[in-house]
Design an enzyme around this catalytic site. Structure first.
Site, short mmCIF file in Angstrom:
data_model
loop_
_atom_site.label_atom_id
_atom_site.label_comp_id
_atom_site.label_asym_id
_atom_site.label_seq_id
_atom_site.Cartn_x
_atom_site.Cartn_y
_atom_site.Cartn_z
N GLY A 321 21.37 11.39 -47.30
CA GLY A 321 22.33 11.81 -47.99
C GLY A 321 21.02 12.43 -49.30
O GLY A 321 21.44 13.44 -49.79
N TRP A 324 18.85 15.27 -48.58
CA TRP A 324 19.61 15.98 -48.83
C TRP A 324 19.84 16.93 -50.02
O TRP A 324 20.26 18.22 -50.14
CB TRP A 324 20.96 16.14 -48.25
CG TRP A 324 22.53 16.87 -47.76
CD1 TRP A 324 22.39 17.94 -47.00
CD2 TRP A 324 23.08 17.52 -49.46
NE1 TRP A 324 23.83 18.67 -47.45
CE2 TRP A 324 24.09 18.29 -49.03
CE3 TRP A 324 23.36 17.11 -50.73
CZ2 TRP A 324 25.18 19.35 -50.17
CZ3 TRP A 324 23.80 17.83 -51.16
CH2 TRP A 324 24.63 18.68 -50.76
N HIS A 325 19.84 15.89 -51.09
CA HIS A 325 19.69 16.89 -52.14
C HIS A 325 19.06 17.21 -52.94
O HIS A 325 18.34 18.09 -53.60
CB HIS A 325 19.65 16.22 -53.44
CG HIS A 325 21.53 15.10 -53.25
ND1 HIS A 325 22.22 14.02 -53.02
CD2 HIS A 325 22.43 15.58 -54.38
CE1 HIS A 325 23.31 14.37 -52.59
NE2 HIS A 325 23.72 14.66 -53.92
N GLY A 326 17.83 16.97 -51.89
CA GLY A 326 16.56 17.60 -52.06
C GLY A 326 15.26 17.56 -50.92
O GLY A 326 14.96 15.85 -50.97
#
Length: 345
Positions: A321, A324-326
């Site tokens: 997760g 996924w953000h960066g």
């Protein structure tokens, strides 16, 4: 074409004005064209990527549904997931993994490592629509959802423009039936949609943008040398900047969808009033946290096989997760901190 620009509201007003004069088939055709225009506004080449993944997923899902052979169904699912996650991995993470590998080799004494000279542009919203497509494939594979009969309907489910660049990540069982059925104009929902857009603009343009100025001033020492008060101002301003940006964009997306007769899930529920880390993830970016729970944490085993494996599953889920953000090790560390925190809690 960003949500807080005049051109977006010219675009949205034009689409809405024409949209409610058409029958469902015409509405869907207009929205599909408008959504591709919206997405291609940045770079028309991005349309090739989203179109290829859409076509692959549509036909793979139909073959998965028709097949009675478990091995064939698994093979089709695997191929479709490789296409979707391969696109995401290459465009979002190629430079990250290449830089990390080069730094690792150099730390081991390997010098003058040749780097690939690729200039990779990150397609906007690829993380959002990829997760949406993965959810569709998995739901069809698990027979929780019947595949779409129309390629155009499925394409609209993937790319309907309000959710395309900032979410929320739409569940197939929630959005696809809305694409497939008649939509009627409801004045109350339309008014509520306009209010959501106004509240979203306030959060983005008034709260987030001004908090960004304050955070930048604190972190760049324009408020003075680093000290506890200055760092606290920067940290709190940055926290409200992130919340205002993301929740504001989510509300504009939800409001825009309601102007078109669609309903999107709520993505934020006052997360800074959470009483625990678990409670926080029930309130913050809800479409992502529930996606990670249903399509990663539970398939890994969830909490069904003892405490140790539960902690492992939490850590793996939150690290992914975070990534996924960066594409940066700071996001990996951030995800790991949350995974450890959830395990301890």
């Amino acid at each position: 074409m960003f949500f807080d620009t005049p051109i977006y509201f010219v675009f949205l007003t034009t689409v809405v004005a024409v949209y409610w004069r058409l029958a469902r088939t015409g509405q869907n055709a207009l929205l599909l064209i408008a959504s591709y225009f919206f997405y291609g506004w940045w770079d028309w080449r991005f349309l090739i990527l989203i179109f290829v993944s859409t076509v692959v997923d549509f036909y793979c899902a139909r073959l998965i549904d028709r097949s009675k052979m478990s091995a064939k169904r698994r093979l089709l699912l695997t191929c479709a997931l490789i296409v979707n996650l391969g696109f995401l991995g290459f465009f979002k993470y190629f430079n990250f993994f290449e830089d990390s590998l080069v730094q690792l080799l150099e730390s081991l004494g390997v010098k003058n490592v040749n780097r690939a000279t690729l200039s990779i542009i990150l397609p906007p919203g690829i993380s959002f629509y990829t997760f949406q497509e993965v959810a569709y494939l998995v739901d069809v594979y698990n027979r929780r959802l019947k595949p779409a009969n129309s390629l155009s309907d499925y394409a609209l489910f993937v790319c309907v423009f309000p959710h395309l660049i900032a979410g929320p990540i739409q569940r197939p069982s929630h959005l696809l039936p809305q694409v497939q059925r008649e939509r009627t104009f409801e004045p109350d929902a339309f008014f509520h949609g306009m209010m959501l857009i106004l509240f979203g603009l306030f959060r983005k343009c008034v709260i987030a943008d001004n908090c960004a100025l304050l955070a930048d001033a604190a972190f760049n020492e324009r408020l003075g040398p680093a000290s506890l008060p200055v760092v606290a101002i920067g940290a709190y301003a940055f926290a409200w900047q992130i919340y205002g940006d993301f929740s504001g964009y989510s509300d504009i997306a939800r409001g825009s969808a309601q102007l078109l007769g669609f309903h999107f899930m709520v993505n934020f529920r006052q997360p800074y009033l959470a009483t625990s880390l678990q409670d926080f993830w029930r309130r913050w970016h809800i479409s992502l946290s529930t996606w990670l729970r249903d399509y990663l944490y539970i398939p890994l085993g969830g909490s069904r096989f003892g405490a140790r494996k539960t902690y492992r599953n939490l850590l793996v889920t939150m690290v992914i997760g975070g990534l996924w953000h960066g594409a940066n090790w700071t996001f990996v560390i951030w995800g790991a901190i949350h995974g450890v925190g959830l395990a301890l809690e």
